[in-house]
Motif scaffolding. Structure first.
Motif, PDB file in Angstrom:
ATOM      1  N   ARG A 117       0.822  -1.217   0.000  1.00 24.79           N
ATOM      2  CA  ARG A 117       0.000   0.000   0.000  1.00 24.79           C
ATOM      3  C   ARG A 117       0.855   1.266   0.000  1.00 24.79           C
ATOM      4  N   LEU A 118       2.115   1.155   0.415  1.00 23.96           N
ATOM      5  CA  LEU A 118       2.979   2.328   0.450  1.00 23.96           C
ATOM      6  C   LEU A 118       3.738   2.535  -0.849  1.00 23.96           C
ATOM      7  N   LEU A 119       4.069   1.445  -1.528  1.00 24.18           N
ATOM      8  CA  LEU A 119       4.776   1.556  -2.805  1.00 24.18           C
ATOM      9  C   LEU A 119       3.820   1.811  -3.956  1.00 24.18           C
ATOM     10  N   ARG A 120       2.604   1.251  -3.875  1.00 25.77           N
ATOM     11  CA  ARG A 120       1.596   1.364  -4.926  1.00 25.77           C
ATOM     12  C   ARG A 120       2.185   1.032  -6.293  1.00 25.77           C
ATOM     13  N   HIS A 121       2.926  -0.069  -6.368  1.00 23.14           N
ATOM     14  CA  HIS A 121       3.552  -0.423  -7.641  1.00 23.14           C
ATOM     15  C   HIS A 121       2.522  -0.857  -8.674  1.00 23.14           C
ATOM     16  N   ASP A 122       1.256  -1.048  -8.225  1.00 19.33           N
ATOM     17  CA  ASP A 122       0.200  -1.336  -9.181  1.00 19.33           C
ATOM     18  C   ASP A 122      -0.202  -0.098  -9.967  1.00 19.33           C
ATOM     19  N   LEU A 123       0.088   1.082  -9.420  1.00 15.92           N
ATOM     20  CA  LEU A 123      -0.277   2.334 -10.082  1.00 15.92           C
ATOM     21  C   LEU A 123       0.936   3.126 -10.553  1.00 15.92           C
ATOM     22  N   VAL A 124       2.036   3.018  -9.819  1.00 18.08           N
ATOM     23  CA  VAL A 124       3.201   3.856 -10.090  1.00 18.08           C
ATOM     24  C   VAL A 124       4.415   2.971 -10.343  1.00 18.08           C
ATOM     25  N   ARG A 140      -7.135   6.386   3.386  1.00 16.08           N
ATOM     26  CA  ARG A 140      -6.181   5.321   3.087  1.00 16.08           C
ATOM     27  C   ARG A 140      -5.728   4.628   4.365  1.00 16.08           C
ATOM     28  N   GLY A 141      -5.634   5.388   5.445  1.00 15.61           N
ATOM     29  CA  GLY A 141      -5.228   4.792   6.709  1.00 15.61           C
ATOM     30  C   GLY A 141      -6.291   3.916   7.342  1.00 15.61           C
ATOM     31  N   CYS A 142      -7.515   3.984   6.842  1.00 13.76           N
ATOM     32  CA  CYS A 142      -8.612   3.193   7.410  1.00 13.76           C
ATOM     33  C   CYS A 142      -8.867   1.894   6.643  1.00 13.76           C
ATOM     34  N   ILE A 143      -8.391   1.806   5.422  1.00 13.51           N
ATOM     35  CA  ILE A 143      -8.698   0.643   4.597  1.00 13.51           C
ATOM     36  C   ILE A 143      -7.520  -0.324   4.581  1.00 13.51           C
ATOM     37  N   ARG A 144      -7.766  -1.493   4.056  1.00 15.79           N
ATOM     38  CA  ARG A 144      -6.730  -2.513   3.992  1.00 15.79           C
ATOM     39  C   ARG A 144      -5.854  -2.319   2.760  1.00 15.79           C
ATOM     40  N   GLY A 145      -4.688  -2.940   2.761  1.00 15.59           N
ATOM     41  CA  GLY A 145      -3.776  -2.793   1.639  1.00 15.59           C
ATOM     42  C   GLY A 145      -4.333  -3.313   0.323  1.00 15.59           C
ATOM     43  N   THR A 146      -5.255  -4.260   0.396  1.00 21.38           N
ATOM     44  CA  THR A 146      -5.824  -4.839  -0.828  1.00 21.38           C
ATOM     45  C   THR A 146      -7.031  -4.070  -1.341  1.00 21.38           C
ATOM     46  N   ASP A 147      -7.555  -3.129  -0.548  1.00 17.22           N
ATOM     47  CA  ASP A 147      -8.725  -2.361  -0.972  1.00 17.22           C
ATOM     48  C   ASP A 147      -8.329  -1.290  -1.976  1.00 17.22           C
ATOM     49  N   ILE A 148      -9.271  -0.869  -2.780  1.00 13.00           N
ATOM     50  CA  ILE A 148      -9.005   0.096  -3.852  1.00 13.00           C
ATOM     51  C   ILE A 148      -9.694   1.411  -3.521  1.00 13.00           C
ATOM     52  N   LEU A 149      -8.924   2.495  -3.522  1.00 10.39           N
ATOM     53  CA  LEU A 149      -9.448   3.834  -3.273  1.00 10.39           C
ATOM     54  C   LEU A 149      -9.279   4.670  -4.528  1.00 10.39           C
TER      55      LEU A 149
END
Length: 636
Positions: A260-267, A534-543
C-alpha cells in the motif's frame, strides 16, 4: 527483422564495483536491491554491487557523502541536507507514501496526538516529517521530550517511553505477535505525506560516472518491480542469503504492508514527481526547516518529460527517418552494382546514415558498424568488427530467438522489433530495430539493421499512462482506472462466489471550505482526507477519486459484515477530525457513505454504483455523518 541486442549474461569486460549503503539492517524493506543482485540486473548493467547494512550510531547518508559508498538509501530529509549544501542527488523513490509513524500503546497514557507533548519519545534521526506532523497538530518541537532511540519495542512495552517512531511495515508485527494492542500516528493523517526510502548518490559521482549512475538506477528499478511481484521468493532469498533476524512471517508482513505504500500497481518503481518534492519543500518551509524557493534542479536526477503529443511527433519523425534510410539502403544496393564487391558501398552509407546501422553476415559476425552505432552503443568500430553479436550484445537467453529470427528473414523483407541492448558502459537501453536482408553472389546473405534508442520514450509513455489513470491532486486512482479494476473484481468475485462492498464516500460541508478559505485550502483538505481514508482501509482495498469531493472504495473479500462496519465507521471518524489549513485556520468536514454489496444489490458496476449512491443520499437526508449499507441499517 530484429537485431535484438540486449544485456549480456557473461560480459567480457570487468564489472565495476560499487557499494550501496542501506539505512537499516537487512529485511524486506530492501528487497528490490536483493532482487537486482540475484536476478543479474546489476551484473547486466556492468555493476558488481555490494549491499552494506547500516551500523547503529553511524549516519548512512554521511557514509555516502564521505565516499565510503557510491549509493545510499535515505528519507526525505535528503532535501534538508541538500539545502544545507550537501551534494546529494535523489535518483528515485521506493515508497510513494512514508512508512514512518509514531507508535503508542492503546492502554497507555497517550490518548490522542496532543498527549505526546511532554512525554518521553524515541524518534529516530532524519524523521523531520514526524516533527512537521506534530507542528501541524499544534505541538511545537520544544514541547517534545526526545530520548535516544534504542530501536527496541521493549522500551515501549516496559513504559520506558510512551511513544516510539517505527516503520509501519516492521515493528507493528512484533506487537501483533505478542497480542498487544497499539495505535500508530502516521504523518499522512495530518496531510504530511512524504516520500520514503529514496535511493541517492552524490553530485560528484554523477559528474564523474554518469553512465554508472544511470545503469545503477535502471537496474534498481527493475529489481524493485521484480521484488514486489514475487514477494515470497524474496522472503526465502532474504532468509537464505542475507538475514534470519526476522522470521518468514515477519518478512511477509513487511511485504504486505509495503504494497500500500509503494503502490507499484499504479506507479512504476522509482518514479518521483518534481511537484510532489516541491510540496514536501513547502511543508518544510512552513515549519521553518527550509528556506523559501529552494531550487530542486540539482537535487532531482530525473525531470518530468514533455507532454505526450511531443512523444507522438517524435515517433513520426523517427519512422520517417527509418523509412528514408531503408529506401536509401535498397536503392544504393541496387544502383551501385560496381561497388557491391567493395567495402566502399557499405562504408559510405554507414558513415553518413542518420541512424545507428549494423551489418552482420550469415554467421552473426559484425561486418559494418556506423558512426551513429558508436554513439548509441559506445563501442568503436574497430572493437566490434568481426565479432559475433552473441559475444558482446545478445544475452544467452535471447540467442536462440535471435538466430531463429535472422534465419527466418526473407530477402529484402523489412521487419521491425523492439529489444533491450547493452552499451559498452553496461547501461541497458531499449532500442527500436528495423532489419532488412540483402544478398549477393559474392557476399552471400547479410542483414542490415537500423536502431534508435527509445528508452526515454518508453519511460515517457509509461508516465503518460500513469497520468491517464491517476488523480493528480490526491495520487489515488481516477475513475477510468477504478471502473476497470471494479469490473475485474466483479468477474473474480463471480468465479469465487465471494462478496464485494462498494463504498460511495461523499464529503459533507466541503463546499463551505472552498467558499470560506479558497480552493487552495480545499485542495489541501482533499489531500488530507485521502490520506486519512487510506489509513482506514486494507492494503488490498481500492481507493479512487470519483470526482470533486466524491470518492469510492472497493472492498474485496469482505464476506464478514463486521469488516464493512469497521472500515466505514473508521472512515467516518477519521474524516470528521479537524484539518489544519495552509492559512493557519482549521476546517472540519464530515462524510456520508453509501454502501452496496455484490451480489446482494447488483451484479454489474452501474447497478452497484447506483445502489451505493442511493444509500449515500439516504444518509445525507437523515443527518449526514454516517454510513448505510443498501436500504438497510444506518451507522455512524
Amino acid at each position: 527483422m530484429v537485431l535484438m541486442l540486449a544485456c549480456l549474461v557473461s560480459p567480457v569486460y570487468a564489472l565495476e564495483k560499487v557499494t550501496l549503503q542501506l539505512k537499516w539492517k537487512h529485511q524486506f524493506q530492501f528487497a528490490g536491491y536483493y532482487a537486482a543482485i540475484e536476478h543479474g540486473y546489476y551484473r547486466a548493467a556492468g555493476l558488481d554491487v555490494k549491499v552494506r547494512e547500516a551500523v547503529e550510531g553511524k549516519d548512512p547518508v554521511r557514509s555516502v557523502l564521505d565516499g565510503n559508498a557510491e549509493f545510499g538509501v535515505g528519507t526525505s530529509d535528503l532535501l534538508l541536507m541538500f539545502q544545507r549544501g550537501e551534494p546529494v542527488v535523489v535518483l528515485g523513490v521506493v515508497y510513494q507514501h512514508s512508512p514512518l509513524g509514531l507508535m503508542v500503546l492503546r492502554d497507555g497514557p497517550v490518548r490522542n496526538v496532543h498527549d505526546l507533548a511532554g512525554k518521553p519519545l524515541m524518534i529516530e534521526p532524519n524523521s523531520a516529517e514526524l516533527f512537521a506532523f506534530m507542528e501541524e497538530e499544534g505541538i511545537a518541537s520544544t514541547r517534545l521530550d526526545i530520548v535516544h532511540h534504542s530501536f527496541d519495542v521493549q522500551d515501549l512495552l516496559s513504559g520506558k517511553v510512551d511513544g516510539l517512531s517505527v516503520y509501519v511495515t516492521d515493528e507493528p508485527f512484533l506487537l501483533k505477535q505478542a497480542g498487544v494492542d497499539y495505535h500508530i500516528y502516521e504523518a499522512s493523517q495530518g496531510g504530511i505525506d512524504f516520500y520514503g526510502d529514496n535511493f541517492f548518490t552524490t553530485r560528484k559521482m554523477l559528474q564523474q560516472a554518469p553512465e554508472t549512475v544511470a545503469a545503477f538506477r535502471d537496474a534498481t528499478m527493475k529489481g524493485w518491480r521484480y521484488a514486489m511481484d514475487h514477494p515470497e521468493e524474496m522472503v526465502q532469498l532474504i532468509l537464505a542469503k542475507y538475514s534470519t533476524r526476522h522470521s518468514a512471517d515477519h518478512l511477509r508482513f513487511e511485504a504486505r504492508e509495503m504494497q500500500r505504500l509503494l503502490r507499484h500497481d499504479l506507479v512504476d518503481a522509482g518514479y518521483m514527481s518534481r511537484a510532489r518534492w516541491e510540496h514536501i519543500a513547502s511543508i518544510y518551509e512552513k515549519q521553518g526547516m527550509l528556506s523559501d524557493n529552494v531550487n530542486l534542479d540539482d537535487f532531482l536526477y530525473d525531470q518530468i518529460q514533455p507532454e505526450g503529443t511531443l512523444v507522438q511527433a517524435w515517433v513520426w519523425v523517427w519512422l520517417m527517418v527509418m523509412l528514408a534510410s531503408l529506401l536509401l539502403i535498397v536503392a544504393f544496393y541496387r544502383l551501385n552494382s560496381r561497388l557491391r564487391d567493395s567495402e566502399r558501398w557499405l562504408t559510405t552509407l554507414f558513415d553518413h546514415a542518420p541512424t545507428a546501422l549494423v551489418q552482420i553476415n550469415s554467421q552473426g559476425l559484425v561486418e559494418g558498424w556506423s558512426y551513429q552505432a558508436e554513439q548509441v552503443f559506445g563501442w568503436r568500430r574497430d572493437e566490434v568488427m568481426g565479432r559475433n553479436i552473441n559475444d558482446f550484445l545478445v544475452p544467452i537467453e535471447e540467442q536462440q530467438g535471435v538466430e531463429m529470427v535472422l534465419e527466418g528473414m526473407g530477402a529484402r523483407n523489412v521487419q521491425h522489433h523492439e529489444n533491450w541492448n547493452l552499451t559498452k558502459s553496461g547501461r541497458k537501453i531499449l532500442c527500436d530495430w528495423h532489419n532488412v536482408v540483402l544478398s549477393s553472389a559474392s557476399r552471400g546473405r547479410v542483414v542490415v539493421s537500423m536502431a534508435m534508442d527509445i528508452t526515454e520514450r518508453k519511460r515517457m509513455e509509461a508516465r503518460l499512462h500513469e497520468l491517464a489513470h491517476t488523480d493528480l491532486l490526491t495520487g489515488v486512482a481516477n475513475r477510468t482506472l477504478f471502473y476497470d479494476q471494479f469490473a475485474r473484481a466483479i468477474q473474480l468475485a463471480n468465479r469465487r462466489k465471494a462478496q464485494l462492498a462498494l463504498m460511495f464516500v461523499d464529503l459533507d460541508d466541503f463546499k463551505e471550505v472552498n467558499d470560506l478559505y479558497g480552493h487552495e485550502s480545499g485542495d489541501s483538505v482533499l489531500q488530507v482526507t485521502v490520506a486519512r481514508i487510506r489509513g482506514c482501509i486494507r492494503g488490498t482495498d481500492i481507493l479512487a477519486r470519483h470526482g470533486g469531493d466524491e470518492f469510492v472504495v472497493l472492498l474485496e473479500d469482505c464476506g464478514n459484515r463486521d469488516i464493512i462496519d469497521d472500515i466505514a465507521s473508521k472512515i467516518v471518524d477519521a474524516v470528521s477530525r479537524p484539518i489544519p489549513l495552509p492559512s493557519g485556520a482549521t476546517a472540519q468536514i464530515g462524510t456520508s457513505i453509501g454502501i452496496s454489496l455484490y451480489p446482494d444489490n447488483g451484479d454489474d458496476c452501474d447497478t452497484l454504483m447506483r445502489a451505493a449512491d442511493r444509500a449515500m443520499y439516504q444518509v445525507k437526508a437523515k443527518s449526514k455523518q454516517g454510513y448505510q449499507i443498501g436500504d438497510g441499517e444506518f451507522g455512524s
